[in-house]
Scaffold this motif. Sequence first.
Motif, PDB file in Angstrom:
ATOM      1  N   ARG A  80       0.810  -1.213   0.000  1.00  0.00           N
ATOM      2  CA  ARG A  80       0.000   0.000   0.000  1.00  0.00           C
ATOM      3  C   ARG A  80       0.849   1.272   0.000  1.00  0.00           C
ATOM      4  O   ARG A  80       0.552   2.221  -0.718  1.00  0.00           O
ATOM      5  CB  ARG A  80      -0.945  -0.022   1.206  1.00  0.00           C
ATOM      6  N   GLU A  81       1.900   1.305   0.792  1.00  0.00           N
ATOM      7  CA  GLU A  81       2.720   2.514   0.879  1.00  0.00           C
ATOM      8  C   GLU A  81       3.929   2.471  -0.056  1.00  0.00           C
ATOM      9  O   GLU A  81       4.709   3.426  -0.103  1.00  0.00           O
ATOM     10  CB  GLU A  81       3.165   2.736   2.324  1.00  0.00           C
TER      11      GLU A  81
ATOM     12  N   PRO B 219       7.723   1.054   6.112  1.00  0.00           N
ATOM     13  CA  PRO B 219       8.015   1.869   4.920  1.00  0.00           C
ATOM     14  C   PRO B 219       9.057   2.957   5.165  1.00  0.00           C
ATOM     15  O   PRO B 219       9.947   3.154   4.336  1.00  0.00           O
ATOM     16  CB  PRO B 219       6.650   2.471   4.576  1.00  0.00           C
ATOM     17  N   TYR B 220       8.972   3.657   6.291  1.00  0.00           N
ATOM     18  CA  TYR B 220       9.940   4.729   6.545  1.00  0.00           C
ATOM     19  C   TYR B 220      11.334   4.173   6.814  1.00  0.00           C
ATOM     20  O   TYR B 220      12.338   4.718   6.349  1.00  0.00           O
ATOM     21  CB  TYR B 220       9.465   5.594   7.719  1.00  0.00           C
TER      22      TYR B 220
ATOM     23  N   TRP C 104       3.276  -4.057   7.434  1.00  0.00           N
ATOM     24  CA  TRP C 104       3.260  -3.970   5.973  1.00  0.00           C
ATOM     25  C   TRP C 104       1.848  -4.272   5.470  1.00  0.00           C
ATOM     26  O   TRP C 104       1.399  -5.424   5.517  1.00  0.00           O
ATOM     27  CB  TRP C 104       4.257  -4.952   5.363  1.00  0.00           C
ATOM     28  N   GLU C 105       1.146  -3.261   4.990  1.00  0.00           N
ATOM     29  CA  GLU C 105      -0.211  -3.429   4.479  1.00  0.00           C
ATOM     30  C   GLU C 105      -0.180  -3.668   2.969  1.00  0.00           C
ATOM     31  O   GLU C 105       0.485  -2.939   2.227  1.00  0.00           O
ATOM     32  CB  GLU C 105      -1.069  -2.196   4.787  1.00  0.00           C
TER      33      GLU C 105
END
Length: 462
Positions: free
Chosen positions: A11-12, A153-154, A119-120
């Motif tokens: 998603r991200e 993600p970051y 984690w999406e």
Amino acid sequence: MKGYQLRITLRELPTTWRRVVVPQGITFRTLHYVIQFAMGWHDAHLHEFWSDDDPTVYTDNSDAIEEYQYYSKQPGSPGHEYVQRILESPMQSSAEVKIDAVLQRSRHLTYVYDLGDNWEHDVVLEEAVELTEPFPVCIGAGGACPPEDVGGPYGFMDFLEAWHDPNHEEHESAVAWGRMQGFTDSFDLDRANQTLRWKLPLGGSKVEEYAREATELVFPAAVRMAFKARIPGEALVETHKLRYFLDFLRVVKERGPLKATAKGNLPAKLVMELYQRGFNYLDAIPYDRVRKEDDAWFLRELHEQARLAGFVFRRKGQIGLTKRGVAILEAPPEEAYLSLWRAFLHQYLLDYVDGYAPLHPFYIGKIMQLLHRFGSEERDSSFYSDQLAQAYPHLLEDDIERYGSEERARKGFSSSVYHRIISRCLAEFGLVEVKTIQGSEPWEETYLVRKTELMDAVIAVW
């Protein structure tokens, strides 16, 4: 075979995506494995699925499932905010629910992997398709999968900055850590499809079921090895373990139901008879006289594994063959062989949990990896235990404390690896040949090990 075409997108990180086709009728747990193998994750963390039109969560988080079930069964559950949040999201095991009804109704699922990094993934049903093979296939992809435990993600963005910039102060450590995690900043479609093919045979046969379960117990997701579902049967029936296992089942069928002892064991007279017929380990020193099942370790193992596999029953003071036991005697040799592997590994895992086995079944897989690499030549068995200890130094820590020196600890560890994994597992299943070289003293023995041709026929490597 009917199936679904799905697009899976982080998603991200929307440039990281996979398009897969999967058979109908699979569970959410199987879909979890499809996503793991197609994306390139290592299946090291918990997962959750849900759809936008239903609050139910499908997960492998057993604690969350038990907590929800506990509060949902309490009459007039307290109105505490924490409890209410739990009850708002029904929890079900992802292994027990098939995807079809939810996916066809919603056409969109959210899949979360690693509840820490969170984690999406968006899982979108694109269309229904016809499948030509009984395993999932990845037909399109973009972007590399992030490494495990990178911090979400970051954290991944920070990692990539250090990875790509040779002048970054953390560049060397980022590259070293990334390599250790198997990160290459690229995606290998062929490798993903080989993993899906070998680790997820979904044709529905018992052989495929047993191969899949045995693979899960010894080969983690990132390891490119698996038990094959198609094995030459004529070679299997000659293996020591399977030959005596099937012989044991035939004896129980022909003479059963047998009268069990007070402990639920085989009658002593039968134990003595079978022991004299050769029911013992290949490398065992025979006792002068065996009187009960607890003395005949190999026979006791066969009995326990037959019960774990559901082939033998023990109830009301009797021991006999179940319908599944009768069927396995008539089944193809590969079905019996893989069912025995599965039962052996489950028993080994239970022994490990109870403190009777020194090493987790994971290390059986590690020894097989080493044998694939080095086993064509005859080597001292200590070579494999030394390789294992070098890769996992913590395995020697307790032995060093117990033996008082690293040298003695290594000898003890080598003996344990040989007897519990190489000799009583791999040799019994016909995957290695072992030669004993007697030293000048009775206790001085060297064990030479080499993999057999059967190992290459049983284990897929890609």
